[in-house]
Design an enzyme around this catalytic site. Structure first.
Site, PDB file in Angstrom:
ATOM      1  N   LYS A 116       0.825  -1.206   0.000  1.00 55.95           N
ATOM      2  CA  LYS A 116       0.000   0.000   0.000  1.00 55.95           C
ATOM      3  C   LYS A 116       0.864   1.263   0.000  1.00 55.95           C
ATOM      4  O   LYS A 116       0.637   2.196  -0.771  1.00 55.95           O
ATOM      5  CB  LYS A 116      -0.936   0.008   1.212  1.00 55.95           C
ATOM      6  CG  LYS A 116      -1.845   1.233   1.262  1.00 55.95           C
ATOM      7  CD  LYS A 116      -2.613   1.334   2.563  1.00 55.95           C
ATOM      8  CE  LYS A 116      -3.685   0.299   2.688  1.00 55.95           C
ATOM      9  NZ  LYS A 116      -4.571   0.540   3.852  1.00 55.95           N
ATOM     10  N   GLU A 150      10.080  -5.795   3.799  1.00 55.61           N
ATOM     11  CA  GLU A 150      10.263  -7.102   3.176  1.00 55.61           C
ATOM     12  C   GLU A 150       9.912  -7.054   1.693  1.00 55.61           C
ATOM     13  O   GLU A 150      10.636  -7.572   0.840  1.00 55.61           O
ATOM     14  CB  GLU A 150       9.398  -8.158   3.882  1.00 55.61           C
ATOM     15  CG  GLU A 150       9.736  -8.379   5.346  1.00 55.61           C
ATOM     16  CD  GLU A 150       8.901  -7.517   6.279  1.00 55.61           C
ATOM     17  OE1 GLU A 150       8.826  -7.846   7.481  1.00 55.61           O
ATOM     18  OE2 GLU A 150       8.312  -6.502   5.809  1.00 55.61           O
ATOM     19  N   GLY A 197      -5.034  -4.586   5.593  1.00 54.21           N
ATOM     20  CA  GLY A 197      -4.298  -5.546   4.784  1.00 54.21           C
ATOM     21  C   GLY A 197      -4.928  -6.915   4.737  1.00 54.21           C
ATOM     22  O   GLY A 197      -5.027  -7.538   3.673  1.00 54.21           O
ATOM     23  N   ARG A 198      -5.390  -7.411   5.888  1.00 49.79           N
ATOM     24  CA  ARG A 198      -5.957  -8.761   5.925  1.00 49.79           C
ATOM     25  C   ARG A 198      -7.372  -8.807   5.359  1.00 49.79           C
ATOM     26  O   ARG A 198      -7.969  -9.880   5.282  1.00 49.79           O
ATOM     27  CB  ARG A 198      -5.925  -9.293   7.351  1.00 49.79           C
ATOM     28  CG  ARG A 198      -6.616  -8.416   8.373  1.00 49.79           C
ATOM     29  CD  ARG A 198      -6.179  -8.776   9.799  1.00 49.79           C
ATOM     30  NE  ARG A 198      -6.709  -7.882  10.812  1.00 49.79           N
ATOM     31  CZ  ARG A 198      -6.174  -6.696  11.111  1.00 49.79           C
ATOM     32  NH1 ARG A 198      -5.127  -6.255  10.452  1.00 49.79           N
ATOM     33  NH2 ARG A 198      -6.688  -5.952  12.076  1.00 49.79           N
ATOM     34  N   GLU A 236      -4.408 -11.483  14.105  1.00 54.71           N
ATOM     35  CA  GLU A 236      -3.999 -10.088  13.963  1.00 54.71           C
ATOM     36  C   GLU A 236      -5.159  -9.156  14.295  1.00 54.71           C
ATOM     37  O   GLU A 236      -4.944  -8.049  14.790  1.00 54.71           O
ATOM     38  CB  GLU A 236      -3.497  -9.823  12.536  1.00 54.71           C
ATOM     39  CG  GLU A 236      -2.769  -8.489  12.389  1.00 54.71           C
ATOM     40  CD  GLU A 236      -2.030  -8.358  11.067  1.00 54.71           C
ATOM     41  OE1 GLU A 236      -0.852  -8.765  11.023  1.00 54.71           O
ATOM     42  OE2 GLU A 236      -2.628  -7.873  10.094  1.00 54.71           O
ATOM     43  N   HIS A 266      -3.052 -37.670  10.297  1.00 56.40           N
ATOM     44  CA  HIS A 266      -1.817 -38.412  10.523  1.00 56.40           C
ATOM     45  C   HIS A 266      -0.737 -37.527  11.136  1.00 56.40           C
ATOM     46  O   HIS A 266       0.439 -37.893  11.128  1.00 56.40           O
ATOM     47  CB  HIS A 266      -1.334 -39.021   9.209  1.00 56.40           C
ATOM     48  CG  HIS A 266      -2.245 -40.082   8.692  1.00 56.40           C
ATOM     49  ND1 HIS A 266      -2.048 -41.428   8.944  1.00 56.40           N
ATOM     50  CD2 HIS A 266      -3.389 -40.007   7.961  1.00 56.40           C
ATOM     51  CE1 HIS A 266      -3.019 -42.129   8.380  1.00 56.40           C
ATOM     52  NE2 HIS A 266      -3.839 -41.289   7.770  1.00 56.40           N
ATOM     53  N   LYS A 268       9.568  -4.693  13.979  1.00 53.68           N
ATOM     54  CA  LYS A 268      10.059  -4.125  12.719  1.00 53.68           C
ATOM     55  C   LYS A 268      10.926  -2.892  12.974  1.00 53.68           C
ATOM     56  O   LYS A 268      11.944  -2.672  12.311  1.00 53.68           O
ATOM     57  CB  LYS A 268       8.873  -3.773  11.815  1.00 53.68           C
ATOM     58  CG  LYS A 268       8.097  -4.988  11.329  1.00 53.68           C
ATOM     59  CD  LYS A 268       6.783  -4.610  10.686  1.00 53.68           C
ATOM     60  CE  LYS A 268       6.957  -3.895   9.374  1.00 53.68           C
ATOM     61  NZ  LYS A 268       5.659  -3.692   8.689  1.00 53.68           N
TER      62      LYS A 268
END
Length: 517
Positions: A203, A209, A260-261, A346, A377, A486
């Protein structure tokens, strides 16, 4: 809009009494034995999703108290404020309007803030989908690499994998998120500069990152002889100036009121639009909108997101269950657990309420899982015989999209059997083969996994998280907890170069020195 924190309502105290008197000792096997209509009473249909809640530790009396709690907490008013575009994300002074991203266009404009914003949404959507179609028809582009992180990666990646059966272009889609260079390097080995489109999803166009990976991708592109950055790079960002400085001329923005999510429905969904086409993407939005309307208009007692959110509160705050597992019995939904982790943890991983006061109760459960039958499993041993009770949410799909004989019948038999086994258990006097049973589960069933049904399923989970966060009295739409590490990383990065350990704690200083040795 008046909100009352759940523990300050009369219903909270009544729920505590109900839990102490009967909820703590509730036995699902007895509940079914005593009520032949339990399945009908605790199951319902919502858009594209059928939900069986009957294997949960609730009864009619508890249900009524939970709905009382919702009303006394002001849930409906809070929900309506979100849909109306009020700034319910008060710590950032923003609307929470991801529902607007999947709202159909209006035939006329009335000049209201909502009307103006909706027009912008569809202007951007139309441009983004037109670009997606141009990429789909461009035979010179064989690979698309999405570079983003968090919601700019988890959402589109999950959806592209989930709807692979609807991808018709032959384009290969790749997702790079981790700043660990091994991930980008592995992807670059599989593509060619002259036939790859890079999508930079950030954004602000400053996410460390994402921009580290973007700069490395551009350097690789140029080292491979690439010269037309404008053709091979596009940006999903609001920082057009920074994108232009990078050499990108094709940009698609979104708005501060999109977290964001919750951004998969925006330009961040471009990888999905490239995969399934404009029409498929519109169907995806339409499925979500159908669930939005269900959440907005259905009475609480028949409102599936409300019922799920209330159940989450009942388990977290009264039964003390600290986690919930999600088990999608469909290989295409294998990234759904990771996507839902961010959505829930979050959003609701908060220790203070909307006023900044410390909460005296737990909030977000730990959400985790794997697709069935793989999970059987791996961790189902603990679910069946472990010391902790973990509510399990199954997701199954009635119709397969393959022609392999017997596979889907076996898959469905497994998911039904696991839900049954968790509830009924098995008696073994020796202990080792004893299954206590009475382990709760929810069963979500889709007729088919399509763009529309996936959209509805995701919107259902979004609204369910809203419900529990609203009742807990928290702001589900900021994420300050992401920031501190961060910020510190920038300082530590410089120290890794200089070796300066001044002012560091002993552990960080010792590790830094060892890494430099």
């Amino acid at each position: 809009m008046a909100r009352t924190r759940c523990d300050r309502t009369p219903a909270w105290a009544q729920l505590q009494l109900a839990y102490d008197n009967s909820g703590k000792a509730f036995d699902l096997r007895q509940a079914f034995a005593q009520d032949a209509g339990r399945f009908e009473a605790f199951s319902q249909s919502a858009p594209y999703v059928f939900a069986d809640l009957s294997k949960n530790r609730i009864d009619a009396a508890t249900d009524k108290l939970l709905f009382d709690l919702a009303r006394q907490s002001g849930l409906q008013e809070h929900r309506d404020a979100m849909f109306a575009g009020e700034k319910i994300n008060h710590t950032e002074g923003r609307e929470v309007w991801h529902v607007l991203l999947r709202t159909p266009p209006e035939s006329s404009q009335d000049g209201s803030h909502r009307s103006v914003e909706l027009a912008k949404v569809h202007e951007t959507l139309n441009a983004m989908l037109a670009f997606a179609e141009s990429v789909r028809s461009d035979s010179g582009i064989t690979d698309v690499v999405n570079i983003g992180i968090g919601g700019s990666d988890l959402g589109p990646q999950m959806a592209v994998i989930a709807l692979d059966a609807f991808a018709t272009t032959g384009k290969r889609l790749h997702f790079v998120s981790n700043v660990d260079g091994h991930e980008l390097a592995a992807t670059l080995k599989t593509v060619k500069a002259d036939s790859t489109l890079f999508l930079i999803a950030s954004k602000t166009f400053t996410t460390i990152e994402t921009m580290t990976n973007a700069r490395s991708a551009k350097a690789w592109f140029e080292a491979q002889g690439g010269t037309d950055t404008a053709r091979h790079f596009a940006a999903l960002t609001t920082n057009v100036a920074a994108a232009n400085a990078f050499g990108i001329t094709t940009t698609f923005g979104f708005w501060d009121w999109v977290g964001g999510r919750y951004s998969l429905w925006s330009a961040i969904g471009l990888p999905l639009a490239i995969a399934i086409g404009a029409q498929g993407f519109r169907e995806f939005l339409a499925g979500a909108h159908a669930m939005d309307e269900h959440f907005r208009t259905a009475p609480l007692e028949q409102n599936l997101p409300v019922r799920l959110g209330l159940l989450d509160l009942w388990y977290r705050n009264f039964h003390g269950f600290t986690s919930r597992s999600i088990a999608p019995y469909h290989s295409a939904l294998r990234r759904l657990p990771a996507y839902l982790q961010q959505l829930e943890m979050e959003s609701n991983g908060k220790r203070v309420d909307a006023e900044g006061a410390a909460l005296p109760f737990g909030t977000s459960p730990v959400l985790w899982g794997e697709p069935g039958t793989n999970g059987q499993h791996a961790y189902f041993q603990m679910l069946h015989q472990g010391t902790d009770v973990v509510p399990l949410e199954f997701v199954a799909v009635k119709k397969p999209r393959h022609a392999l004989a017997s596979h889907h019948t076996l898959l469905l038999a497994n998911v039904l059997a696991q839900a049954q086994a968790l509830m009924v258990g098995k008696v073994d006097a020796g202990g080792h083969k004893h299954f206590p049973g009475n382990r709760p589960s929810t069963f979500l069933l889709l007729d088919d996994l399509t763009p529309a049904s996936l959209g509805a399923l995701i919107a259902l989970q979004e609204h369910r998280v809203f419900v529990s966060g609203s009742l807990w009295g928290i702001n589900s739409f900021d994420q300050w907890g992401v920031e501190l590490g961060k910020v510190l990383a920038k300082d530590v990065e410089a120290r890794l170069g200089s070796g300066d350990t001044t002012g560091l704690d002993g552990s960080t200083a010792g590790l830094l020195a060892r890494l430099r040795a």
